[in-house]
Design a protein around this motif. Structure first.
Motif, PDB file in Angstrom:
ATOM      1  N   ARG A  52       0.880  -1.169   0.000  1.00 51.96           N
ATOM      2  CA  ARG A  52       0.000   0.000   0.000  1.00 51.96           C
ATOM      3  C   ARG A  52       0.920   1.223   0.000  1.00 51.96           C
ATOM      4  NH1 ARG A  52      -4.895  -0.679  -1.465  1.00 51.96           N
ATOM      5  NH2 ARG A  52      -5.811   0.655   0.083  1.00 51.96           N
ATOM      6  N   CYS A  53       0.433   2.370   0.376  1.00 47.36           N
ATOM      7  CA  CYS A  53       1.196   3.614   0.321  1.00 47.36           C
ATOM      8  C   CYS A  53       2.473   3.558   1.158  1.00 47.36           C
ATOM      9  CB  CYS A  53       0.324   4.773   0.796  1.00 47.36           C
ATOM     10  SG  CYS A  53       1.184   6.351   0.742  1.00 47.36           S
ATOM     11  N   ASN A  54       3.569   4.020   0.568  1.00 44.85           N
ATOM     12  CA  ASN A  54       4.853   4.099   1.265  1.00 44.85           C
ATOM     13  C   ASN A  54       5.183   5.512   1.717  1.00 44.85           C
ATOM     14  OD1 ASN A  54       6.011   1.332   1.197  1.00 44.85           O
ATOM     15  ND2 ASN A  54       5.588   1.582  -0.967  1.00 44.85           N
ATOM     16  N   GLY A  55       4.262   6.445   1.526  1.00 49.78           N
ATOM     17  CA  GLY A  55       4.417   7.774   2.085  1.00 49.78           C
ATOM     18  C   GLY A  55       5.286   8.745   1.306  1.00 49.78           C
ATOM     19  N   ARG A  56       5.594   8.433   0.069  1.00 48.69           N
ATOM     20  CA  ARG A  56       6.365   9.347  -0.773  1.00 48.69           C
ATOM     21  C   ARG A  56       5.594   9.597  -2.071  1.00 48.69           C
ATOM     22  NH1 ARG A  56      10.221  12.533   0.932  1.00 48.69           N
ATOM     23  NH2 ARG A  56      10.839  12.629  -1.243  1.00 48.69           N
ATOM     24  N   CYS A  57       4.352  10.027  -1.924  1.00 46.09           N
ATOM     25  CA  CYS A  57       3.441  10.167  -3.065  1.00 46.09           C
ATOM     26  C   CYS A  57       3.963  11.120  -4.136  1.00 46.09           C
ATOM     27  CB  CYS A  57       2.065  10.617  -2.582  1.00 46.09           C
ATOM     28  SG  CYS A  57       1.299   9.436  -1.443  1.00 46.09           S
ATOM     29  N   HIS A  58       4.730  12.110  -3.746  1.00 47.04           N
ATOM     30  CA  HIS A  58       5.299  13.034  -4.731  1.00 47.04           C
ATOM     31  C   HIS A  58       6.247  12.302  -5.692  1.00 47.04           C
ATOM     32  CE1 HIS A  58       6.527  16.984  -6.223  1.00 47.04           C
ATOM     33  NE2 HIS A  58       7.757  16.508  -6.248  1.00 47.04           N
ATOM     34  N   ASP A  59       6.826  11.190  -5.234  1.00 47.97           N
ATOM     35  CA  ASP A  59       7.817  10.443  -6.019  1.00 47.97           C
ATOM     36  C   ASP A  59       7.221   9.311  -6.851  1.00 47.97           C
ATOM     37  OD1 ASP A  59       9.746  12.033  -4.820  1.00 47.97           O
ATOM     38  OD2 ASP A  59      10.229  10.563  -3.283  1.00 47.97           O
ATOM     39  N   LYS A  60       5.921   9.244  -6.936  1.00 46.04           N
ATOM     40  CA  LYS A  60       5.249   8.116  -7.590  1.00 46.04           C
ATOM     41  C   LYS A  60       5.798   7.819  -8.984  1.00 46.04           C
ATOM     42  CE  LYS A  60       1.521  11.246  -8.754  1.00 46.04           C
ATOM     43  NZ  LYS A  60       1.699  12.398  -7.918  1.00 46.04           N
ATOM     44  N   CYS A  61       5.928   6.612  -9.311  1.00 46.68           N
ATOM     45  CA  CYS A  61       5.770   5.347  -8.624  1.00 46.68           C
ATOM     46  C   CYS A  61       7.030   5.020  -7.811  1.00 46.68           C
ATOM     47  CB  CYS A  61       5.524   4.225  -9.599  1.00 46.68           C
ATOM     48  SG  CYS A  61       3.892   4.243 -10.370  1.00 46.68           S
ATOM     49  N   VAL A  62       6.814   4.573  -6.594  1.00 45.82           N
ATOM     50  CA  VAL A  62       7.883   4.305  -5.637  1.00 45.82           C
ATOM     51  C   VAL A  62       8.158   2.803  -5.562  1.00 45.82           C
ATOM     52  CG1 VAL A  62       8.519   4.454  -3.195  1.00 45.82           C
ATOM     53  CG2 VAL A  62       7.284   6.345  -4.282  1.00 45.82           C
ATOM     54  N   VAL A  63       9.454   2.465  -5.587  1.00 47.84           N
ATOM     55  CA  VAL A  63       9.885   1.077  -5.437  1.00 47.84           C
ATOM     56  C   VAL A  63      11.059   1.083  -4.455  1.00 47.84           C
ATOM     57  CG1 VAL A  63      10.866  -0.939  -6.608  1.00 47.84           C
ATOM     58  CG2 VAL A  63       9.154   0.453  -7.772  1.00 47.84           C
ATOM     59  N   ILE A  64      11.083   0.114  -3.553  1.00 45.54           N
ATOM     60  CA  ILE A  64      12.122   0.045  -2.530  1.00 45.54           C
ATOM     61  C   ILE A  64      12.829  -1.295  -2.629  1.00 45.54           C
ATOM     62  CG2 ILE A  64      12.613   0.242  -0.067  1.00 45.54           C
ATOM     63  CD1 ILE A  64       9.678   1.458   0.128  1.00 45.54           C
ATOM     64  N   ASP A  65      14.162  -1.259  -2.603  1.00 43.11           N
ATOM     65  CA  ASP A  65      14.985  -2.468  -2.653  1.00 43.11           C
ATOM     66  C   ASP A  65      15.588  -2.714  -1.280  1.00 43.11           C
ATOM     67  OD1 ASP A  65      16.731  -4.566  -3.297  1.00 43.11           O
ATOM     68  OD2 ASP A  65      18.261  -3.218  -4.079  1.00 43.11           O
ATOM     69  N   TYR A  66      15.168  -3.812  -0.654  1.00 45.35           N
ATOM     70  CA  TYR A  66      15.750  -4.211   0.618  1.00 45.35           C
ATOM     71  C   TYR A  66      16.421  -5.551   0.450  1.00 45.35           C
ATOM     72  CZ  TYR A  66      14.012  -0.416   3.408  1.00 45.35           C
ATOM     73  OH  TYR A  66      13.826   0.824   3.938  1.00 45.35           O
ATOM     74  N   PRO A  67      17.477  -5.851   1.206  1.00 47.51           N
ATOM     75  CA  PRO A  67      17.921  -5.177   2.416  1.00 47.51           C
ATOM     76  C   PRO A  67      18.814  -3.965   2.184  1.00 47.51           C
ATOM     77  CG  PRO A  67      19.264  -7.115   2.087  1.00 47.51           C
ATOM     78  CD  PRO A  67      18.236  -7.098   0.980  1.00 47.51           C
ATOM     79  N   LYS A  68      19.121  -3.658   0.949  1.00 45.83           N
ATOM     80  CA  LYS A  68      20.027  -2.533   0.674  1.00 45.83           C
ATOM     81  C   LYS A  68      19.476  -1.209   1.191  1.00 45.83           C
ATOM     82  CE  LYS A  68      22.977  -0.979  -3.050  1.00 45.83           C
ATOM     83  NZ  LYS A  68      23.262  -1.099  -4.470  1.00 45.83           N
ATOM     84  N   GLY A  69      18.159  -1.023   1.108  1.00 47.16           N
ATOM     85  CA  GLY A  69      17.557   0.196   1.620  1.00 47.16           C
ATOM     86  C   GLY A  69      17.549   1.333   0.619  1.00 47.16           C
ATOM     87  N   THR A  70      17.493   1.020  -0.664  1.00 47.47           N
ATOM     88  CA  THR A  70      17.454   2.058  -1.691  1.00 47.47           C
ATOM     89  C   THR A  70      16.016   2.280  -2.129  1.00 47.47           C
ATOM     90  OG1 THR A  70      19.653   1.410  -2.457  1.00 47.47           O
ATOM     91  CG2 THR A  70      18.347   2.789  -3.939  1.00 47.47           C
ATOM     92  N   TRP A  71      15.602   3.547  -2.107  1.00 47.19           N
ATOM     93  CA  TRP A  71      14.266   3.946  -2.545  1.00 47.19           C
ATOM     94  C   TRP A  71      14.370   4.570  -3.930  1.00 47.19           C
ATOM     95  CZ3 TRP A  71       9.740   5.113   0.866  1.00 47.19           C
ATOM     96  CH2 TRP A  71       9.830   4.446   2.092  1.00 47.19           C
ATOM     97  N   TYR A  72      13.462   4.168  -4.817  1.00 51.80           N
ATOM     98  CA  TYR A  72      13.441   4.672  -6.187  1.00 51.80           C
ATOM     99  C   TYR A  72      12.178   5.486  -6.418  1.00 51.80           C
ATOM    100  CZ  TYR A  72      17.261   1.450  -6.942  1.00 51.80           C
ATOM    101  OH  TYR A  72      18.470   0.805  -6.860  1.00 51.80           O
TER     102      TYR A  72
END
Length: 130
Positions: A52-72
């Motif tokens: 669901r929402c990751n809280g960075r709506c201005h950056d849509k579409c948001v994708v997160i790579d873990y465990p590295k911790g990089t937000w796209y």
């Protein structure tokens, strides 16, 4: 429901499917990333989760790579091949990075807006200080 064997997983990719991201093609992005992973037979190495929402709506579409911790940010279905390439070689898809975890906290890329504090009381306190 499936129970996946994650013992070989190197990446957990969280794909935002909140309402803002969905309005600009999050479902299509989710399917494009999953197809790219499947076509390359990387399903055991890269696990995806639709969130669901990751809280960075201005950056849509948001994708997160873990465990590295990089937000796209601003990913589109056309970005799927380059995004999966970056996971495969374990290097950031730098053109689309919004935040990177560096062990002590997140660093924001220079083109990414800061955003607001989560705690409304902190917002009030900071506003008074500034």
């Amino acid at each position: 429901m499936a129970t996946w064997d994650l013992s070989n997983a190197k990446h957990h990719v969280l794909i935002c499917n909140g309402s803002s991201c969905n309005q600009v093609g999050a479902e299509e992005l989710t399917q494009a990333i999953r197809k790219e992973i499947s076509d390359r037979e990387l399903d055991d190495v890269i696990h995806t989760t639709r969130t669901r929402c990751n809280g960075r709506c201005h950056d849509k579409c948001v994708v997160i790579d873990y465990p590295k911790g990089t937000w796209y940010k601003h990913l589109t279905p056309e970005d799927a091949p380059l995004f999966v390439d970056s996971l495969y070689v374990n290097e950031d898809y730098i053109e689309k990075v919004s935040h990177s975890f560096r062990g002590h906290g997140f660093e924001r890329s220079s083109e990414t807006i800061t955003g607001i504090f989560k705690d409304k009381e902190k917002v009030k306190k900071v506003s008074k200080i500034l």
